[in-house]
Design a protein around this motif. Structure first.
Motif, PDB file in Angstrom:
ATOM      1  N   ARG A   3      10.653  26.455 -21.146  1.00 12.73           N
ATOM      2  CA  ARG A   3       9.479  27.285 -20.920  1.00 12.73           C
ATOM      3  C   ARG A   3       9.815  28.709 -21.352  1.00 12.73           C
ATOM      4  NH1 ARG A   3       6.146  24.743 -16.985  1.00 12.73           N
ATOM      5  NH2 ARG A   3       5.507  26.669 -15.991  1.00 12.73           N
ATOM      6  N   ASP A  30       3.309  23.878 -23.148  1.00 12.64           N
ATOM      7  CA  ASP A  30       3.352  22.660 -23.966  1.00 12.64           C
ATOM      8  C   ASP A  30       3.171  23.068 -25.421  1.00 12.64           C
ATOM      9  OD1 ASP A  30       3.530  20.003 -24.664  1.00 12.64           O
ATOM     10  OD2 ASP A  30       1.616  19.394 -23.783  1.00 12.64           O
ATOM     11  N   LYS A  31       3.539  22.181 -26.334  1.00 17.37           N
ATOM     12  CA  LYS A  31       3.260  22.418 -27.742  1.00 17.37           C
ATOM     13  C   LYS A  31       3.134  21.091 -28.460  1.00 17.37           C
ATOM     14  CE  LYS A  31       8.025  23.067 -29.458  1.00 17.37           C
ATOM     15  NZ  LYS A  31       8.942  24.025 -30.139  1.00 17.37           N
ATOM     16  N   LYS A  32       2.387  21.092 -29.556  1.00 16.22           N
ATOM     17  CA  LYS A  32       2.176  19.913 -30.379  1.00 16.22           C
ATOM     18  C   LYS A  32       2.422  20.274 -31.840  1.00 16.22           C
ATOM     19  CE  LYS A  32      -1.357  17.598 -27.528  1.00 16.22           C
ATOM     20  NZ  LYS A  32      -0.769  16.245 -27.463  1.00 16.22           N
ATOM     21  N   TRP A 234      -5.230  26.216 -25.909  1.00 14.80           N
ATOM     22  CA  TRP A 234      -4.302  26.016 -27.018  1.00 14.80           C
ATOM     23  C   TRP A 234      -4.557  27.064 -28.088  1.00 14.80           C
ATOM     24  CZ3 TRP A 234      -0.615  22.038 -27.211  1.00 14.80           C
ATOM     25  CH2 TRP A 234      -0.682  21.130 -26.137  1.00 14.80           C
ATOM     26  N   ARG A 245       0.146  25.339 -26.021  1.00 15.85           N
ATOM     27  CA  ARG A 245      -0.669  25.509 -24.817  1.00 15.85           C
ATOM     28  C   ARG A 245      -0.063  26.657 -24.026  1.00 15.85           C
ATOM     29  NH1 ARG A 245      -2.458  21.175 -20.010  1.00 15.85           N
ATOM     30  NH2 ARG A 245      -3.392  22.787 -18.678  1.00 15.85           N
TER      31      ARG A 245
END
Length: 259
Positions: A3, A30-32, A234, A245
């Motif tokens: 984080r 979070d990440k994508k 996001w 995110r």
């Protein structure tokens, strides 16, 4: 996942209208992954689908992904003479702005089949809606409001930060009764009161994409999407390898650099 918290020092200011401007840093929760081929202009999440508009003359595209898996489900090329900009979904319609041509394309959101094209008298940069009106920006300090049924103008507001006009409003998203807007060529997102146009919050996203992830073609921060399923926000950028995110972190103090 690790984080990351950006420690931002900022000053809470009072505008001439007596509105406190809140300042925020962020935390990545979070990440994508995202294709570096996407020059992201518009971003929208709905029903586990991610809609992206990618800009550029002779290479603009409209894409739909499965948001959970990242799988590309549908793609449509935009006519070569148009530069795709922001997008939004209203009911079963997807509206796509174009930059300098004054044209708005309307698609079926499920098939991405073209339905019609509309005209606006300004450039098109970012677009969103509040369930009753379409709201778009043209690169100036104005937000324009349109009827989603007739596409006629209902009103416009000038956006101000601490009493001064704030231009270069780019990608837009409606979040919790406010308009969030990327400010082009900055690492900042502003939170705007849609009634008055007054900026009530400034989010500093400096450092969101780490320096080692930046290549020669990596471009500016751009793209804001609310996931209605869980309230997640996001953000991404043009030719970025990730969507992130974020959660806001209130900050206080003295800012060395503001908009």
């Amino acid at each position: 996942m690790s984080r990351h918290i950006l420690l931002t020092i900022a000053l809470t200011l009072i505008s001439p209208l007596g509105v406190a401007v809140e300042h925020f840093g962020y935390e990545v929760v979070d990440k994508k992954p995202q294709s570096r081929d996407l020059k992201v202009q518009g971003l929208q999440i709905l029903n586990d689908k991610l809609y992206v508009s990618s800009g550029g003359y002779n290479k603009s595209r409209l894409l739909r992904f499965n948001f959970t898996t990242g799988e590309l489900e549908e793609e449509r090329a935009v006519e070569a003479k148009y530069f795709a900009e922001g997008l939004t979904i209203f009911d079963d319609r997807l509206l796509l702005l174009t930059w300098k041509s004054g044209v708005v394309f309307v698609y079926n959101k499920d098939t991405l089949q073209g339905l019609k094209r509309l005209e606006i008298p300004t450039q098109g940069w970012g677009i969103t809606h509040n369930s009753e009106e379409l709201i778009y920006s043209d690169g100036t300090d104005r937000l324009y409001f349109l009827s989603p049924e007739t596409y006629q103008y209902t009103r416009a507001v000038r956006v101000t930060l601490n009493g001064a006009p704030l231009p270069r409003l780019n990608e837009l998203e409606w979040i919790n009764g406010k308009v969030w807007a990327n400010v082009w060529q900055t690492d900042q997102v502003v939170i705007i009161d849609p009634s008055s146009g007054v900026v009530e919050g400034v989010i500093n996203l400096q450092g969101l994409l780490p320096v080692p992830e930046r290549l020669s073609g990596t471009d500016v921060l751009n793209g804001i999407a609310l996931n209605p399923a869980d309230g997640g926000v996001w953000v991404t950028g043009k030719y970025w390898p990730w969507m992130y995110r974020i959660e806001l972190v209130p900050v206080a103090g003295v800012s060395e650099k503001t908009l």
